[in-house]
Structures are given as structure tokens and as C-alpha cells.
Enzyme design. Structure first.
Site, mmCIF file in Angstrom:
data_model
loop_
_atom_site.group_PDB
_atom_site.id
_atom_site.type_symbol
_atom_site.label_atom_id
_atom_site.label_comp_id
_atom_site.label_asym_id
_atom_site.label_seq_id
_atom_site.Cartn_x
_atom_site.Cartn_y
_atom_site.Cartn_z
ATOM 1 N N ARG A 195 -48.966 64.892 21.562
ATOM 2 C CA ARG A 195 -48.889 66.346 21.761
ATOM 3 C C ARG A 195 -48.959 67.008 20.385
ATOM 4 O O ARG A 195 -48.249 66.636 19.473
ATOM 5 C CB ARG A 195 -47.590 66.735 22.457
ATOM 6 C CG ARG A 195 -47.463 68.248 22.668
ATOM 7 C CD ARG A 195 -46.115 68.633 23.230
ATOM 8 N NE ARG A 195 -45.985 68.264 24.630
ATOM 9 C CZ ARG A 195 -45.260 67.248 25.078
ATOM 10 N NH1 ARG A 195 -44.583 66.481 24.212
ATOM 11 N NH2 ARG A 195 -45.186 66.967 26.357
ATOM 12 N N GLN A 243 -38.302 62.613 18.548
ATOM 13 C CA GLN A 243 -39.662 62.143 18.774
ATOM 14 C C GLN A 243 -40.709 63.114 18.233
ATOM 15 O O GLN A 243 -41.862 63.107 18.647
ATOM 16 C CB GLN A 243 -39.895 61.920 20.272
ATOM 17 C CG GLN A 243 -39.100 60.771 20.857
ATOM 18 C CD GLN A 243 -39.551 59.450 20.262
ATOM 19 O OE1 GLN A 243 -40.722 59.093 20.328
ATOM 20 N NE2 GLN A 243 -38.614 58.714 19.674
ATOM 21 N N VAL A 289 -43.618 58.658 17.080
ATOM 22 C CA VAL A 289 -43.336 59.992 17.606
ATOM 23 C C VAL A 289 -44.235 60.313 18.797
ATOM 24 O O VAL A 289 -45.273 59.676 19.005
ATOM 25 C CB VAL A 289 -43.513 61.081 16.520
ATOM 26 C CG1 VAL A 289 -42.517 60.874 15.383
ATOM 27 C CG2 VAL A 289 -44.935 61.117 15.992
ATOM 28 N N GLU A 290 -43.804 61.311 19.554
ATOM 29 C CA GLU A 290 -44.589 61.797 20.693
ATOM 30 C C GLU A 290 -45.335 63.082 20.361
ATOM 31 O O GLU A 290 -46.338 63.412 20.996
ATOM 32 C CB GLU A 290 -43.671 62.063 21.894
ATOM 33 C CG GLU A 290 -42.955 60.844 22.431
ATOM 34 C CD GLU A 290 -41.971 61.207 23.540
ATOM 35 O OE1 GLU A 290 -41.794 62.416 23.800
ATOM 36 O OE2 GLU A 290 -41.400 60.279 24.133
ATOM 37 N N THR A 291 -44.810 63.830 19.388
ATOM 38 C CA THR A 291 -45.320 65.168 19.102
ATOM 39 C C THR A 291 -45.437 65.398 17.603
ATOM 40 O O THR A 291 -44.552 65.006 16.838
ATOM 41 C CB THR A 291 -44.378 66.245 19.694
ATOM 42 O OG1 THR A 291 -44.272 66.044 21.101
ATOM 43 C CG2 THR A 291 -44.890 67.642 19.414
#
Length: 366
Positions: A117, A304, A85-87
Site C-alpha cells: 500500500r 507495519q 512492512v505493509e505500507t
């Protein structure tokens, strides 16, 4: 490979109402809000059902889609989830803190995840984003105001998104956080804590007046809740044409202290629902309004995102409604027995005891 939801589809024909399409920051998104009441400002769709029946006189084909989820798996590979994941979106009460007490291991865990993030979303409407920023700071956490999204902010953001008329006002059953966010949004309001001491003297022939320019009643958690507020809000919703009934959340309980659970904002919302016989429009979790807002604000792909929370019916459902990965922590409202109960139909992708388990799981893989 990370476990994902198992989906099944059954065709019976379906025609669902069109969800509201709203534009944020020059982009268009479908906003699903929790409500069953009619309103001139919007069309609502929480769950899409296309139902069909076959009768002796006529037959019709209909389609219906549903999702069944595999049982939640214990989190065993922290690196794999982090890399996927990004966040990370974190709930606050029961995940980061309980009352005014920080949960063990939170600062170190957030430091570990800072390569991603981080966003903090809370259904608690008693504070504004700025006030929550100060709470994080008091607890020794470095979190910027732009990373915090409270349901108080969501209420104001929703009213702005529908171009709430400038000549209309909002009656607030709630605390200072809602007032501050409405003020920042340039929306007129009355009520709030100022009405906490007001009483009604029920004399023969007494008629309670209310402002005919109230175009929305916003209900959140309110420690100064009283009969005056119930009656005033009821009159506005029932007698002012087109008046919106907005709830910041319907949480049954909240963590005012770390010693026990306390009656939540859902109890205040329920009182108005009972007196008006109207269902509120819910802007907090599990409504996807805040998820859509965040995705547009940060340019995030929802696939994500990992939603981390302690409540099945708000946090986990919020993530699932938004198409995110979900991680349940057992440090707040939900226990393992509640998660594994045959009566529970909401299954996250993963569960763990507390977010600091990220640290211990990573340590075992080093």
C-alpha cells in the site's frame, strides 16, 4: 534483521496529561497534537513527561521515560525493508518532486513498490487532495485521490472530528487547498486569497472590525500573506472566546522551485504566534493526527508502516511518533552532514540518497 531503535528507560515517576481520545470511523484513537495553548475543545499532549522533585520539606517520586536512538544506518538491503512492512508513506516535496520537477527514478520505484500500500502525505496546504491528484497525473504518476493526504485536508478533518460548531466560521490564512477542503467538509469560511489585496489605512482613531463568529483561524503556506491577514487573524484569536489557532504545519522552508529553498508555512504561523502569544495546534507532520487518521482509514498497524521523507523534524519525527519504521532520503532538505551532526538528535532507522536507490539495491541482489 532490520536495525531498530535502542530504547532506554529511567524511572523518576511521571504523571502525564491525558491525550485527547477521538473517535474516527467508529474506532477510538489517542490523538496527539502539537500545541501548548489551552482550548475548551481539547486536551493536548505532545510529549509525556512526569517530573518529580525532591525538596527539603517534602519528597515525591516521579517517573520519566525517554528514548535514545542508535545512529541511522545506510540502507543496504531493500528487499528486507520492503518485506518487513505493509505500507509505505511518502512525503512529496523533496522525495517525489522538487517544485514541479519529478525526481529521477520515481515512477519506476513506485511501480516496484506497488505490491504494498502506498500513501502520500504532504504538509503543503496550497492544494486539496483533488488538486494534488492532478499534479501527480501531470507528472505522469498514477496515484488515486484516496492515496493522498495533504495538511489542508487534515485541517478540515480535525475540525470535523471535534464537531466544530455549525454556526461558527473559519478564518483562513492560506491558499485555495484549505478553502476547498473546508467546503467539502461543510464548514463556513472566509479569508484566503481573497484577502491578499486588502490593505489597512492607518488613520487616527481607526479601529479594524472582525467577525465575532470566527471560531478558528487556520494558518498555512500563503504567497499572498499581508498585514491585513495578520491583524484580522490576531483579532479573532485574541478577542473571540475559545477561538482555535490551527497551523497546517510549521515547516521552515519549502520547495517552490527546484533551484532553491523558499520560506515555508512556518514563517506565516510564526507571525501569528508572535502577535497572539499563543502556540498553534499543528495538524500536519509531525503531529500524529494524520497518522492516527490513516491507521483508522486503512486499518493499518503502525508497526507495519515505513515513513519515507526528507525532513528530520517533520517526516522522520512523524514516523517515530507513530511507532513506524523510518527512511530518510537525502534528495530534499536534509544533507548527510546535517543527519550526522552532533547537534542532531533525530535519527531515522535508515537513510539513502533518493527513493530510486530501491531499484539499484535490488539490482545488486539479483
Amino acid at each position: 534483521m532490520l536495525g531498530r531503535a535502542v530504547t532506554a528507560s529511567l524511572s523518576i515517576s511521571v504523571t502525564s496529561p491525558n491525550p485527547l481520545s477521538k473517535s474516527f470511523f467508529g474506532k477510538t484513537t489517542n490523538t496527539h497534537l502539537s500545541s501548548s495553548s489551552e482550548n475548551p475543545f481539547f486536551t493536548l499532549s505532545t510529549l509525556s513527561w512526569n517530573i518529580s522533585r525532591r525538596s527539603s520539606s517534602r519528597s515525591s517520586r516521579m517517573e520519566k521515560s525517554f528514548t535514545t536512538r542508535a545512529s541511522a544506518q545506510p540502507l543496504t538491503n531493500a528487499d528486507e525493508l520492503i518485506d518487513s512492512v505493509e505500507t509505505f508513506i511518502f512525503d512529496c516535496d523533496g522525495v517525489i518532486w522538487k517544485g514541479d520537477k519529478l525526481i529521477d527514478g520515481v515512477p519506476e520505484t513506485l511501480d516496484l513498490l506497488r505490491s504494498k500500500r502506498l500513501v502520500f502525505v504532504t504538509n503543503n496546504s496550497t492544494k486539496s487532495r483533488k488538486q494534488y491528484g492532478k499534479k501527480f497525473e501531470t507528472l505522469g504518476l498514477s496515484v488515486s485521490e484516496e492515496e493522498i493526504f495533504a495538511s489542508s485536508f487534515a485541517a478540515a478533518a480535525y475540525l470535523k472530528s471535534i464537531n466544530f460548531p455549525k454556526d461558527k466560521k473559519v478564518y483562513v490564512i492560506g491558499e485555495d487547498g484549505i478553502l476547498k477542503e473546508l467546503e467539502l467538509a461543510g464548514i463556513q469560511y472566509l479569508g484566503g486569497p481573497a484577502d491578499g489585496d486588502k490593505k489597512i489605512e492607518l488613520k487616527p482613531g481607526f479601529l479594524m472590525e472582525h467577525d465575532k463568529d470566527i471560531g478558528a483561524v487556520v494558518v498555512g503556506f500563503d504567497r499572498y500573506f499581508n498585514y491585513y491577514k495578520i491583524q484580522y487573524g490576531t483579532l479573532c484569536i485574541r478577542e473571540n472566546p475559545g477561538c482555535l489557532f490551527i497551523a497546517t504545519n510549521r515547516d521552515a522552508v519549502t520547495h517552490l522551485t527546484d533551484a532553491q529553498e523558499w520560506a515555508g508555512g512556518g514563517s506565516m504561523v510564526g507571525a501569528l504566534g508572535g502577535s497572539t502569544q499563543r502556540e498553534p495546534l499543528v495538524v500536519g507532520k509531525p503531529s500524529t493526527f494524520m497518522m492516527d487518521y490513516l491507521a483508522n482509514e486503512f486499518g493499518i498497524q503502525k508497526s507495519q508502516i515505513c515513513m519515507v521523507g526528507d525532513r528530520l523534524d517533520t517526516d522522520i519525527l512523524f514516523g517515530q511518533n507513530g511507532g513506524c519504521k523510518t527512511l530518510l532520503v537525502l534528495s530534499g532538505v536534509t544533507s548527510l552532514s546535517m543527519l550526522q551532526s552532533p547537534n542532531n538528535s533525530i535519527q531515522p532507522d535508515f537513510y539513502t540518497n533518493k527513493i530510486s536507490d530501491f531499484l539499484s539495491l535490488k539490482a545488486t541482489t539479483v
